[in-house]
Scaffold this active site. Structure first.
Site, PDB file in Angstrom:
ATOM      1  N   CYS A   1      -2.749   0.872   6.652  1.00  0.00           N
ATOM      2  CA  CYS A   1      -2.925  -0.016   8.011  1.00  0.00           C
ATOM      3  C   CYS A   1      -3.279   1.308   9.781  1.00  0.00           C
ATOM      4  O   CYS A   1      -4.098   0.982  10.470  1.00  0.00           O
ATOM      5  CB  CYS A   1      -1.218  -0.411   8.612  1.00  0.00           C
ATOM      6  SG  CYS A   1      -0.671   1.497   8.939  1.00  0.00           S
TER       7      CYS A   1
ATOM      8  N   GLU B   1       5.522  -4.668  11.366  1.00  0.00           N
ATOM      9  CA  GLU B   1       4.405  -3.210  11.427  1.00  0.00           C
ATOM     10  C   GLU B   1       3.264  -4.429  11.036  1.00  0.00           C
ATOM     11  O   GLU B   1       3.189  -4.774   9.201  1.00  0.00           O
ATOM     12  CB  GLU B   1       5.353  -2.396  10.886  1.00  0.00           C
ATOM     13  CG  GLU B   1       6.332  -2.122  11.500  1.00  0.00           C
ATOM     14  CD  GLU B   1       5.677  -0.753  12.411  1.00  0.00           C
ATOM     15  OE1 GLU B   1       7.365  -0.745  13.472  1.00  0.00           O
ATOM     16  OE2 GLU B   1       4.687  -0.570  12.671  1.00  0.00           O
TER      17      GLU B   1
ATOM     18  N   ASN C   1       0.774  -1.231  -0.318  1.00  0.00           N
ATOM     19  CA  ASN C   1      -0.203  -0.125   0.026  1.00  0.00           C
ATOM     20  C   ASN C   1       0.681   1.154  -0.089  1.00  0.00           C
ATOM     21  O   ASN C   1       0.478   2.573  -0.046  1.00  0.00           O
ATOM     22  CB  ASN C   1      -0.815  -0.163   1.046  1.00  0.00           C
ATOM     23  CG  ASN C   1      -0.137   0.030   2.461  1.00  0.00           C
ATOM     24  OD1 ASN C   1       1.170  -0.316   2.337  1.00  0.00           O
ATOM     25  ND2 ASN C   1      -0.907   0.447   3.581  1.00  0.00           N
TER      26      ASN C   1
HETATM   27  N1  LIG Z   1       1.517  -1.609  10.240  1.00  0.00           N
HETATM   28  C1  LIG Z   1       2.710  -0.587   9.770  1.00  0.00           C
HETATM   29  O1  LIG Z   1       3.161  -0.461   9.798  1.00  0.00           O
HETATM   30  C2  LIG Z   1       1.455  -1.238   8.147  1.00  0.00           C
HETATM   31  C3  LIG Z   1       1.812  -0.662   6.967  1.00  0.00           C
HETATM   32  C4  LIG Z   1       1.881  -1.005   6.052  1.00  0.00           C
HETATM   33  C5  LIG Z   1       0.770  -2.245   6.448  1.00  0.00           C
HETATM   34  N2  LIG Z   1       0.201  -2.560   6.716  1.00  0.00           N
HETATM   35  C6  LIG Z   1      -0.267  -4.021   6.884  1.00  0.00           C
HETATM   36  O2  LIG Z   1       0.122  -5.116   5.733  1.00  0.00           O
HETATM   37  C7  LIG Z   1      -1.271  -5.472   5.084  1.00  0.00           C
HETATM   38  C8  LIG Z   1      -1.558  -4.792   3.705  1.00  0.00           C
HETATM   39  O3  LIG Z   1      -0.223  -5.232   3.269  1.00  0.00           O
HETATM   40  P1  LIG Z   1      -0.053  -6.682   2.416  1.00  0.00           P
HETATM   41  O4  LIG Z   1      -1.401  -6.955   1.530  1.00  0.00           O
HETATM   42  O5  LIG Z   1       1.263  -6.164   1.344  1.00  0.00           O
HETATM   43  O6  LIG Z   1       0.439  -7.742   3.453  1.00  0.00           O
HETATM   44  P2  LIG Z   1       1.186  -8.940   3.144  1.00  0.00           P
HETATM   45  O7  LIG Z   1       0.960  -9.593   4.904  1.00  0.00           O
HETATM   46  O8  LIG Z   1      -0.079  -9.697   2.151  1.00  0.00           O
HETATM   47  O9  LIG Z   1       2.306  -9.187   2.308  1.00  0.00           O
HETATM   48  C9  LIG Z   1       2.855  -8.075   2.480  1.00  0.00           C
HETATM   49  C10 LIG Z   1       4.732  -8.566   2.616  1.00  0.00           C
HETATM   50  O10 LIG Z   1       4.917 -10.349   2.751  1.00  0.00           O
HETATM   51  C11 LIG Z   1       5.076 -11.085   1.536  1.00  0.00           C
HETATM   52  N3  LIG Z   1       4.595 -12.103   2.289  1.00  0.00           N
HETATM   53  C12 LIG Z   1       3.907 -12.644   1.955  1.00  0.00           C
HETATM   54  N4  LIG Z   1       2.769 -13.727   1.946  1.00  0.00           N
HETATM   55  C13 LIG Z   1       4.748 -14.823   2.686  1.00  0.00           C
HETATM   56  C14 LIG Z   1       5.743 -15.557   3.828  1.00  0.00           C
HETATM   57  N5  LIG Z   1       5.305 -17.031   3.645  1.00  0.00           N
HETATM   58  N6  LIG Z   1       7.073 -15.097   3.615  1.00  0.00           N
HETATM   59  C15 LIG Z   1       7.484 -13.583   3.984  1.00  0.00           C
HETATM   60  N7  LIG Z   1       7.245 -12.850   3.144  1.00  0.00           N
HETATM   61  C16 LIG Z   1       5.887 -13.008   2.758  1.00  0.00           C
HETATM   62  C17 LIG Z   1       4.259 -10.534   0.709  1.00  0.00           C
HETATM   63  O11 LIG Z   1       5.026 -10.560  -0.725  1.00  0.00           O
HETATM   64  C18 LIG Z   1       4.529  -8.749   0.933  1.00  0.00           C
HETATM   65  O12 LIG Z   1       5.820  -8.361  -0.005  1.00  0.00           O
HETATM   66  C19 LIG Z   1      -2.613  -5.024   6.072  1.00  0.00           C
HETATM   67  O13 LIG Z   1      -2.740  -5.172   7.500  1.00  0.00           O
HETATM   68  C20 LIG Z   1      -2.249  -3.782   6.681  1.00  0.00           C
HETATM   69  O14 LIG Z   1      -2.431  -3.119   8.213  1.00  0.00           O
HETATM   70  C21 LIG Z   1       0.738  -2.377   8.055  1.00  0.00           C
HETATM   71  O1  LIG Z   2      -0.145   1.513   5.979  1.00  0.00           O
HETATM   72  C1  LIG Z   2       0.643   1.969   7.055  1.00  0.00           C
HETATM   73  C2  LIG Z   2       0.995   3.286   6.656  1.00  0.00           C
HETATM   74  O2  LIG Z   2       1.918   3.326   8.030  1.00  0.00           O
HETATM   75  C3  LIG Z   2       0.656   4.385   7.075  1.00  0.00           C
HETATM   76  S1  LIG Z   2       1.882   5.942   6.642  1.00  0.00           S
HETATM   77  O3  LIG Z   2       1.522   5.840   5.122  1.00  0.00           O
HETATM   78  O4  LIG Z   2       2.694   5.651   6.893  1.00  0.00           O
HETATM   79  O5  LIG Z   2       1.079   7.016   6.963  1.00  0.00           O
END
Ligand SMILES: NC(=O)c1ccc[n+]([C@@H]2O[C@H](COP(=O)([O-])OP(=O)(O)OC[C@H]3O[C@@H](n4cnc5c(N)ncnc54)[C@H](O)[C@@H]3O)[C@@H](O)[C@H]2O)c1
Ligand SMILES: O=C[C@H](O)CS(=O)(=O)O
Length: 450
Positions: A259, A225, A129
């Site tokens: 997130c 995260e 994202n």
């Molecule tokens: N806390 C934060 O700062 C933060 C920021 C952005 C997004 N997010 C979270 O991320 C999620 C959305 O992002 P997404 O759909 O890309 O998440 P995801 O967990 O599907 O994928 C994240 C990354 O992990 C990789 N991945 C997938 N399976 C894996 C495995 N088995 N081993 C290693 N890597 C693997 C993916 O290719 C990608 O690069 C939401 O839950 C969101 O809340 C959290």
């Molecule tokens: O999606 C979660 C991100 O950490 C929010 S931000 O883009 O860093 O503000």
């Protein structure tokens, strides 16, 4: 793919196990070559400057590969450059501290201090994202701390990471310090887990994958995260116009795929109808559609399957009694910004992370009641509270179980030098370059027996 038109925009190689082994080998070998704090500072600062020079090109990439509105994409590039600039400055401030061991009887003739040393090879795995700034939040601090990085960006948004590596190369980053692996997450993930030369995993993504990594990383550091179902409280003394405007902006930016996106809004019973009306007006005023249009606020979701999931969750909530104030329709790859009321805690749109343009409005009366409702979540990343009642604000600050509480703004507030990370199911890491560097270094005590 262009996430709005679904047209192909690039073909990307898929890393093999051999590529993974080669990337880790190069990352390990380069650690023996000197890379001083000032050299790290210069490379990070130069890369940030190159990012700003190429801001429009990078913004177009983000807009196409995420579907993020171009104006928001430009903002991400600016923030990513700031993240690298902050990392550059922090590269010059890494130090330990004196330890008064002589205070212990028998140690009167000893002196001690600590130093911070790089952990080594950091495997950075990032979500779709925010494909530039969240990559910079891992690569920047890791390099600033003297590490090398093996970076695995999200399968669906790899272009930013590849472009960033080009900029680092142009800025003079020594070959081997940053290695980008593109391809299938689970497959590359397992191959990375198998590489014992990786000292740390820095992961941002879903709780499911975060747990998967943590269970397999052994004794290696794992910074997580993860997800959230962010709550924002609108107290009876809130400025309702401001609150409605901010909730509309931070519920639906990046199509809610953030997130800390506002997902649960708890409105004091006495102002609920007034707030709801203001929020509906603000939501319906948002421009929805082509993310390449400067005026667009809400673009497509990352994949039609995710749009279908969001639609299913909303329709399930409606079947369970939720009411649609506005939205719950779609236009191609876009799910219209949706406001729900009469939502119950057991509904998926409330208790799980929807990661889509949907916000649920609930009401409350007592301060303690709403704090308990906000805390009734598997997550705890950030929350917002609109009030000018300082005693309530401080009570919330002490009792709400999150990594960050934002007073008089929504959960969606973040600047890139602040400590950022959650508790409970939202993870265990802290990002923001200063804090990520602490996690990406090991503290070593040196005791001198004089
Ligand atoms: N806390 C934060 O700062 C933060 C920021 C952005 C997004 N997010 C979270 O991320 C999620 C959305 O992002 P997404 O759909 O890309 O998440 P995801 O967990 O599907 O994928 C994240 C990354 O992990 C990789 N991945 C997938 N399976 C894996 C495995 N088995 N081993 C290693 N890597 C693997 C993916 O290719 C990608 O690069 C939401 O839950 C969101 O809340 C959290
Ligand atoms: O999606 C979660 C991100 O950490 C929010 S931000 O883009 O860093 O503000």
């Amino acid at each position: 793919m262009n996430k709005y038109t679904l047209e192909k925009i690039a073909s990307i190689g898929v890393a093999t196990r051999g590529n993974v082994q080669q990337a880790v080998k190069l990352s390990r070998e380069v650690l023996s070559e000197p890379f001083s704090p000032y050299e790290r500072y210069k490379v990070l600062k130069q890369t940030a400057e190159l990012m700003i020079e190429k801001q429009e090109e990078l913004a177009q990439i983000i807009c196409e590969e995420v579907g993020k509105p171009i104006t928001e994409s430009r903002g991400e590039v600016a923030r990513a450059a700031m993240t690298l600039e902050i990392s550059a400055e922090e590269a010059k401030r890494i130090s330990g501290h004196a330890v008064p061991v002589e205070a212990a009887p028998g140690s009167e003739r000893r002196k001690a201090f600590t130093i911070r040393v790089p952990v080594g090879v950091v495997a950075a795995i990032t979500p779709f994202n925010v494909p530039l700034n969240l990559v910079c939040h891992k690569v920047g601090p890791a390099l600033a701390a003297g590490n090398s990085v093996v970076l695995k960006p999200a399968e669906v948004t790899p272009l930013c990471a590849l472009k960033l590596a080009e900029l680092f190369n142009e800025a003079g980053l020594p070959s081997g310090r940053l290695n980008v692996l593109t391809g299938n997450g689970p497959e590359i993930g397992q191959w990375l887990i198998d590489e014992e030369d990786i000292s740390m995993f820095s992961f941002t993504g879903s709780p499911r994958v975060g747990r998967w990594l943590r269970e397999r990383a052994g004794t290696r550091k794992v910074a997580l995260e993860l997800g959230n179902n962010s709550a924002t409280i609108i107290h009876h003394d809130a400025d309702l116009d401001t609150a409605a405007e901010q909730v509309a902006l931070k519920s639906f930016n990046n199509a809610g795929q953030v997130c800390i996106s506002v997902q649960r809004v708890y409105v004091h019973e006495s102002v609920k109808e007034s707030f709801l009306d203001k929020l509906r007006i603000k939501t319906e005023a948002l421009k929805v559609g082509d993310p390449s249009d400067d005026k667009t606020h809400v673009g497509p979701m990352i994949h039609p399957d995710q749009l279908k999931r969001v639609e299913e969750w909303v329709n399930e909530a409606v079947s369970q009694g939720a009411e649609v104030v506005t939205g719950n329709t779609k236009q191609g790859t876009v799910f219209m910004p949706t406001v729900l009321t009469n939502v119950k805690r057991f509904m998926k749109v409330c208790k799980d992370e929807i990661f889509g343009p949907v916000v649920s409005i609930l009401s409350y009366e007592g301060e303690d009641d709403v704090i308990n409702e906000v805390n009734d979540s598997a997550y705890g990343l950030q929350a917002g509270l609109f009030t000018n009642d300082l005693s309530f604000a401080m009570k919330a600050a002490e009792k709400i179980e999150v990594g960050g509480l934002i007073i008089n703004d929504t959960s969606g507030y973040r600047v890139d030098h602040m400590p950022y990370g959650g508790v409970k199911g939202s993870g265990n890491g802290k990002e923001g370059p200063k804090y990520a560097i602490e996690e990406m270094t090991n503290e070593r005590i040196i005791v001198m027996n004089l």
